[in-house]
Design a protein around this motif. Structure first.
Motif, mmCIF file in Angstrom:
data_model
loop_
_atom_site.group_PDB
_atom_site.id
_atom_site.type_symbol
_atom_site.label_atom_id
_atom_site.label_comp_id
_atom_site.label_asym_id
_atom_site.label_seq_id
_atom_site.Cartn_x
_atom_site.Cartn_y
_atom_site.Cartn_z
ATOM 1 N N UNK A 185 0.898 -1.007 -0.359
ATOM 2 C CA UNK A 185 0.054 0.079 0.028
ATOM 3 C C UNK A 185 1.057 1.574 -0.162
ATOM 4 N N UNK A 186 0.317 2.452 0.312
ATOM 5 C CA UNK A 186 0.957 3.316 0.602
ATOM 6 C C UNK A 186 1.849 3.410 1.518
ATOM 7 N N UNK A 187 1.928 2.942 2.382
ATOM 8 C CA UNK A 187 3.191 3.202 2.919
ATOM 9 C C UNK A 187 4.321 1.972 3.109
ATOM 10 N N UNK A 188 3.845 1.379 2.047
ATOM 11 C CA UNK A 188 6.039 0.298 1.115
ATOM 12 C C UNK A 188 5.855 2.068 0.348
ATOM 13 N N UNK A 191 7.717 4.136 3.372
ATOM 14 C CA UNK A 191 9.139 2.748 3.579
ATOM 15 C C UNK A 191 9.897 3.432 1.960
ATOM 16 N N UNK A 192 10.314 3.730 1.215
ATOM 17 C CA UNK A 192 11.048 3.640 -0.091
ATOM 18 C C UNK A 192 11.498 4.803 -0.090
ATOM 19 N N UNK A 193 10.654 6.207 0.539
ATOM 20 C CA UNK A 193 11.260 7.651 -0.547
ATOM 21 C C UNK A 193 12.461 7.624 1.331
ATOM 22 N N UNK A 194 11.941 7.559 2.219
ATOM 23 C CA UNK A 194 12.175 7.178 3.269
ATOM 24 C C UNK A 194 13.853 6.564 3.944
ATOM 25 N N UNK A 195 13.641 5.882 3.254
ATOM 26 C CA UNK A 195 14.791 4.799 3.083
ATOM 27 C C UNK A 195 15.969 5.563 2.288
ATOM 28 N N UNK A 196 15.853 5.884 1.240
ATOM 29 C CA UNK A 196 16.138 7.189 0.442
ATOM 30 C C UNK A 196 16.735 8.231 0.529
ATOM 31 N N UNK A 197 15.586 8.890 0.824
ATOM 32 C CA UNK A 197 15.569 9.988 1.276
ATOM 33 C C UNK A 197 17.100 10.147 3.175
ATOM 34 N N UNK A 239 23.107 5.367 9.465
ATOM 35 C CA UNK A 239 22.124 5.677 8.653
ATOM 36 C C UNK A 239 21.272 4.601 8.170
ATOM 37 N N UNK A 240 21.814 2.872 8.602
ATOM 38 C CA UNK A 240 21.080 2.011 8.692
ATOM 39 C C UNK A 240 20.294 1.941 9.894
ATOM 40 N N UNK A 241 20.982 2.535 10.545
ATOM 41 C CA UNK A 241 20.260 2.239 12.493
ATOM 42 C C UNK A 241 18.670 3.256 12.178
ATOM 43 N N UNK A 242 19.329 4.274 11.166
ATOM 44 C CA UNK A 242 17.791 5.399 11.138
ATOM 45 C C UNK A 242 17.020 5.207 10.348
ATOM 46 N N UNK A 243 17.201 3.706 10.114
ATOM 47 C CA UNK A 243 16.015 3.917 8.712
ATOM 48 C C UNK A 243 16.168 3.950 7.500
#
Length: 606
Positions: A185-188, A191-197, A239-243
């Protein structure tokens, strides 16, 4: 302790054998990854009998090694290369990975009897190219191609891993839990935008931190590479720890810090180079040990067919669609499609289905391993012949130059550069060293002497000069062999040359008309080319102008256009299929057909 010594002994021997075997890669042009994997397979359970099945430790060790490789890749990427290739490379790293995943999944469903979700999982595992293999074959393999194409491939291989890792982890979780597409869904997307950003943000902040720390603590040059390594791993882990995506962050941090003036930079470069070699060797050997070749026969045929489908169908279609808006010729798009080597990253990601508890997770691992081997065998050994066949090997701008750059202690603004005087170089023909360069020492036949007392320089003299970093390239031509454009290069540079100062209107009148925009009407030919190339022209760059091709034939020392080649014959396509034609080429072909159609329907004058 005895077991520890035995493990250390075996591991050291394997690393030593891999390092020595790398000489074969330099000698025969073989992909290093293929050699390292072969050594790991030979030492594994079906070879010498070393049983190794620790998937979790292999994934952690491989991730750590990949972080080191990506940081060094970014550190060695000039910001100019990133700027000219950022748009197409990032499109390939995002849209290209998604398209490859989707197209490949259809073949996986048919050949492996997978569900669509399982096919997408396998597609995401093999969707990214291998940075180590691409960098080695392009930078060390002696393939001299246009800077834009080379930079696109290198930046793509360094930036497409985060996208593939995100897709693989997400899809492996969906397959393992049996939730299917209903859980997407939209959360997917969020989550992608969060990881890349977060990856980009913390990567930039990490790069600033690395430069600031190195330039502040300048007491010991030997500690500088250790500071850089630990700070790079700090960026990766934090960075990995912060998501966020730690892999993207460490690559961005490498690009930022590598393009800034840093204390002891030459030592850092040499340290990173050696550490990257070690990281690659260990990563490839461990992944080779993890494989069990005796399990391959049951899936060998469909896995080989999938590999060929990836090489000849999925990757080319994904690359063509991704590069459609950009001004790449058919040959260049075809070459980018071919240089899609799969490697350690794909094998590393193939561990995820096993760790996530996916049913028959080892099938994903074994299938991926075979796909990687086929990719390296088919593509890895043919990159240079394909580049030659497509006419992408450009004549060198200057001859060979033997140059060593040395950092000076303290806060000096000059660099100490050592040149070896080459045969037939301008400096031997009487050209004088510019005043802004300060020659200090000459080594001749093993004897050192001051430059003032050395007399006229001789071939093989080693000359040491103090020079500002920005001017070092200007000295290359003095000490390198002259490389004029030969008659044999006419096929590449066109039938004749014109001056870049001529009005663009003359070209429009001869080969148009109507090809210039109102803003281009008052431009010179050089300004027209520079404008259509995005503001900067590189050696051997080319644009189409109606029925001709304009080629950057020569640049001066300030990289200003000096001569433009004109090719009267259209560039032959890389294939008879219209798969690699960009949007501008499509528009030109439609225009040409309309003109021919109108010409046929004009009644003859009696």
């Amino acid at each position: 302790m005895e077991a520890f010594y035995i493990v250390l002994l075996v591991g050291t021997i394997l690393v030593l054998v891999a390092a020595l075997s790398s000489l074969l890669a330099f000698r025969f042009g073989a992909p290093l990854l293929l050699i390292f994997l072969a050594i790991g397979l030979a030492a594994g359970v079906d070879g010498l009998g070393i049983r190794y099945e620790n998937y979790s430790f292999s994934f952690m060790l491989g991730s750590l090694a990949l972080a080191v490789v990506l940081f060094d890749s970014g550190f060695m990427t000039p910001i100019h290369s990133f700027r000219i290739a950022a748009a197409p490379a990032l499109t390939l790293a995002t849209l290209g990975v998604i398209l490859t995943t989707g197209i490949f999944s259809l073949a996986a469903v048919v050949l492996m009897d997978f569900s669509l979700l399982e096919g997408l999982l396998l597609g995401s595992i093999v969707a990214s190219t291998d940075a180590a293999a691409v960098f080695f074959l392009l930078r060390i393999g002696g393939i001299n191609i246009r800077d834009k194409v080379r930079s696109t491939l290198e930046v793509e291989s360094g930036t497409n891993d985060p996208m593939a890792i995100f897709l693989t982890i997400a899809l492996a979780e969906l397959v393992a839990t049996g939730q299917g597409f209903s859980n997407i869904d939209f959360r997917f997307l969020l989550h992608f935008v969060e990881q890349m950003g977060l990856g980009v943000l913390f990567g930039l902040l990490g790069g600033v931190m690395i430069v600031a720390v190195l330039n502040r603590f300048t007491s010991d040059r030997g500690l500088a590479p250790i500071f850089v390594l630990t700070l790079a791993l700090l960026v990766f882990s934090f960075t990995g720890t912060m998501g966020g995506s730690g892999f993207l962050a460490v690559y961005v941090a490498g690009i930022y810090s590598g393009n800034r003036k840093m204390f002891a930079k030459s030592q850092i470069v040499r340290f990173n180079e050696g550490l990257t070699w070690l990281a690659q060797i260990i990563m490839f050997l461990v992944l080779g040990l993890l494989a069990t070749p005796s399990q391959f026969p049951s899936i060998l045929l469909p896995a080989i067919l999938l590999a060929l489908f990836l090489v000849f169908i999925a990757r080319p279609i994904a690359v063509w669609l991704s590069l459609l808006p950009y001004d790449f010729t058919q040959q260049e798009t075809g070459f980018v499609a071919w240089v899609g080597l799969r490697g350690a990253v794909s094998i590393l990601l193939a561990i995820m289905p096993v760790l996530s508890g996916v049913e028959n997770g080892t099938v994903f691992f074994n299938t991926t391993f075979i796909i990687v081997l086929v990719s390296l065998l088919v593509q890895g050994w043919t990159i240079k012949p394909v580049a030659q066949y497509l006419g992408l090997i450009i004549p060198p701008r200057i001859g060979s130059v033997d140059k060593i750059e040395l950092d000076l202690p303290g806060t000096a603004h000059h660099e100490l550069i050592s040149y070896r005087v080459m045969k037939d170089s301008p400096i031997l023909a009487g050209e004088r060293i510019p005043r802004w360069a300060m020659p200090s020492l000459v080594i001749r036949d093993g004897r050192s002497m001051r430059y003032q007392y050395a007399g006229r320089l001789k071939e093989n003299d080693q000359v040491y000069l103090f020079v500002l970093p920005a001017y070092s390239k200007l000295l290359d031509r003095l000490f390198a062999s002259q490389v004029p454009v030969d008659d044999d290069d006419a096929d590449f540079f066109g039938a004749f040359a014109i001056s870049p100062t001529r009005p663009a209107k003359e070209l429009d009148a001869a080969y148009g008309p109507g090809l210039l925009t109102p803003a281009e009407q008052n431009m010179t030919v050089g300004e027209l080319i520079t404008s259509r190339l995005g503001g900067r022209a590189e050696y051997a760059d080319r644009i189409r102008f109606g029925s001709i091709i304009l080629i950057v034939r020569e640049l001066d020392d300030q990289d200003n256009l000096r001569s433009i080649g004109v090719s009267l014959e259209p560039v032959e396509p890389a294939t008879n299929l219209p798969i690699f034609i960009n949007m501008r080429e499509i528009a030109h072909r439609i225009r040409d057909r309309l003109r021919k159609y109108r010409g046929k329907n004009v009644p003859a004058v009696k």
